[in-house]
Design an enzyme around this catalytic site. Sequence first.
Site, mmCIF file in Angstrom:
data_model
loop_
_atom_site.group_PDB
_atom_site.id
_atom_site.type_symbol
_atom_site.label_atom_id
_atom_site.label_comp_id
_atom_site.label_asym_id
_atom_site.label_seq_id
_atom_site.Cartn_x
_atom_site.Cartn_y
_atom_site.Cartn_z
ATOM 1 N N ILE A 98 -7.098 0.209 10.390
ATOM 2 C CA ILE A 98 -8.201 0.931 10.662
ATOM 3 C C ILE A 98 -9.550 0.435 9.898
ATOM 4 O O ILE A 98 -9.432 -0.232 8.997
ATOM 5 C CB ILE A 98 -7.845 2.513 9.938
ATOM 6 C CG1 ILE A 98 -7.326 2.633 8.507
ATOM 7 C CG2 ILE A 98 -6.589 3.002 10.625
ATOM 8 C CD1 ILE A 98 -7.320 3.813 7.677
ATOM 9 N N TYR A 109 -8.302 7.940 11.465
ATOM 10 C CA TYR A 109 -8.115 8.138 12.835
ATOM 11 C C TYR A 109 -8.753 9.247 13.451
ATOM 12 O O TYR A 109 -8.702 9.697 14.503
ATOM 13 C CB TYR A 109 -6.492 8.474 12.575
ATOM 14 C CG TYR A 109 -5.666 7.459 12.176
ATOM 15 C CD1 TYR A 109 -5.111 6.412 12.992
ATOM 16 C CD2 TYR A 109 -5.173 7.330 10.909
ATOM 17 C CE1 TYR A 109 -4.467 5.386 12.332
ATOM 18 C CE2 TYR A 109 -4.350 6.101 10.626
ATOM 19 C CZ TYR A 109 -4.161 5.073 11.243
ATOM 20 O OH TYR A 109 -3.291 4.221 10.907
ATOM 21 N N TYR A 116 0.705 -1.164 -0.064
ATOM 22 C CA TYR A 116 0.076 -0.032 -0.077
ATOM 23 C C TYR A 116 0.849 1.180 0.024
ATOM 24 O O TYR A 116 2.028 1.336 0.319
ATOM 25 C CB TYR A 116 -0.853 0.104 1.301
ATOM 26 C CG TYR A 116 -0.019 0.329 2.442
ATOM 27 C CD1 TYR A 116 -0.025 1.639 3.153
ATOM 28 C CD2 TYR A 116 0.395 -0.873 3.247
ATOM 29 C CE1 TYR A 116 0.787 1.591 4.194
ATOM 30 C CE2 TYR A 116 1.045 -0.635 4.263
ATOM 31 C CZ TYR A 116 1.209 0.670 4.724
ATOM 32 O OH TYR A 116 1.965 0.801 5.909
ATOM 33 N N PHE A 122 -5.572 5.298 0.166
ATOM 34 C CA PHE A 122 -4.806 4.404 0.222
ATOM 35 C C PHE A 122 -4.830 3.606 -1.280
ATOM 36 O O PHE A 122 -5.725 3.261 -1.766
ATOM 37 C CB PHE A 122 -5.378 3.360 1.258
ATOM 38 C CG PHE A 122 -4.623 3.598 2.556
ATOM 39 C CD1 PHE A 122 -3.285 3.298 3.089
ATOM 40 C CD2 PHE A 122 -5.373 4.364 3.449
ATOM 41 C CE1 PHE A 122 -2.919 3.692 4.147
ATOM 42 C CE2 PHE A 122 -4.928 4.885 4.784
ATOM 43 C CZ PHE A 122 -3.579 4.370 5.023
ATOM 44 N N PHE A 126 2.417 9.772 3.639
ATOM 45 C CA PHE A 126 2.683 9.303 5.013
ATOM 46 C C PHE A 126 3.173 8.010 5.457
ATOM 47 O O PHE A 126 3.645 7.677 6.373
ATOM 48 C CB PHE A 126 1.321 9.931 6.074
ATOM 49 C CG PHE A 126 0.321 9.232 5.568
ATOM 50 C CD1 PHE A 126 -0.178 7.811 6.113
ATOM 51 C CD2 PHE A 126 -0.740 9.577 5.040
ATOM 52 C CE1 PHE A 126 -1.182 7.200 6.086
ATOM 53 C CE2 PHE A 126 -2.233 9.031 4.778
ATOM 54 C CZ PHE A 126 -1.977 7.586 5.150
ATOM 55 N N ASP A 127 3.065 7.229 4.421
ATOM 56 C CA ASP A 127 3.362 5.710 4.599
ATOM 57 C C ASP A 127 3.347 4.911 3.215
ATOM 58 O O ASP A 127 2.667 5.269 2.419
ATOM 59 C CB ASP A 127 2.583 5.059 5.721
ATOM 60 C CG ASP A 127 3.206 3.604 6.528
ATOM 61 O OD1 ASP A 127 4.332 3.444 6.109
ATOM 62 O OD2 ASP A 127 2.463 3.027 7.022
#
Length: 181
Positions: free
Chosen positions: A131, A157, A97, A173, A107-108
């Site tokens: 999540i 979040y 991902y 994502f 961010f990731d």
Amino acid sequence: MQTLIQWATKGSISLKVFLFVLVAASFSACGGDDVNPYVFDVEGQKKIDEQIIRQYFRDNNVDTTQVIKTESGLYLLNVKPSSGAEIKTRNLVEAHYIGKLTNGFKFDSSYDRGKPHTFVVDEKGTQLSVIQGWNEGVKLMKVGEEARLFIPSHLGYGPYGQGSIPPNSVLIFDIEVLRIK
């Protein structure tokens, strides 16, 4: 020179009461990370998230006829279909991902780490949980499929944020389901 406390103890009762209220208000304003559900407007935030997602679609020429919207407000755009196995609750899934904010900030990324992410679908509270938006989104996918999930903040979040993800952030994502383990 007298300190404020020494000065206040020699002062009038109303000055002492004023200072007590001032100190109490200061401590209560410090708060913590807790968000009071009676103050936080969840439904209002859902509307804001919806507007953000719709604006992202317009700004990025997303073909909304190809997007699936779930009852919860999650959006899924199938990027690469597959005829692989369907993902179900309690499956141990391995996926790559990339996570971004709507402003493009990444961010990731499991690709950057060179290692896919492994998680159990719907197993909240486990070390391998994800999540809520992921749980819902991957159950709409099949092994080998690639999709882009547009996750409103209440499925991500929420008002808390996480690391470099600000509170109330819509998440995007790109997910590639590699296999069920």
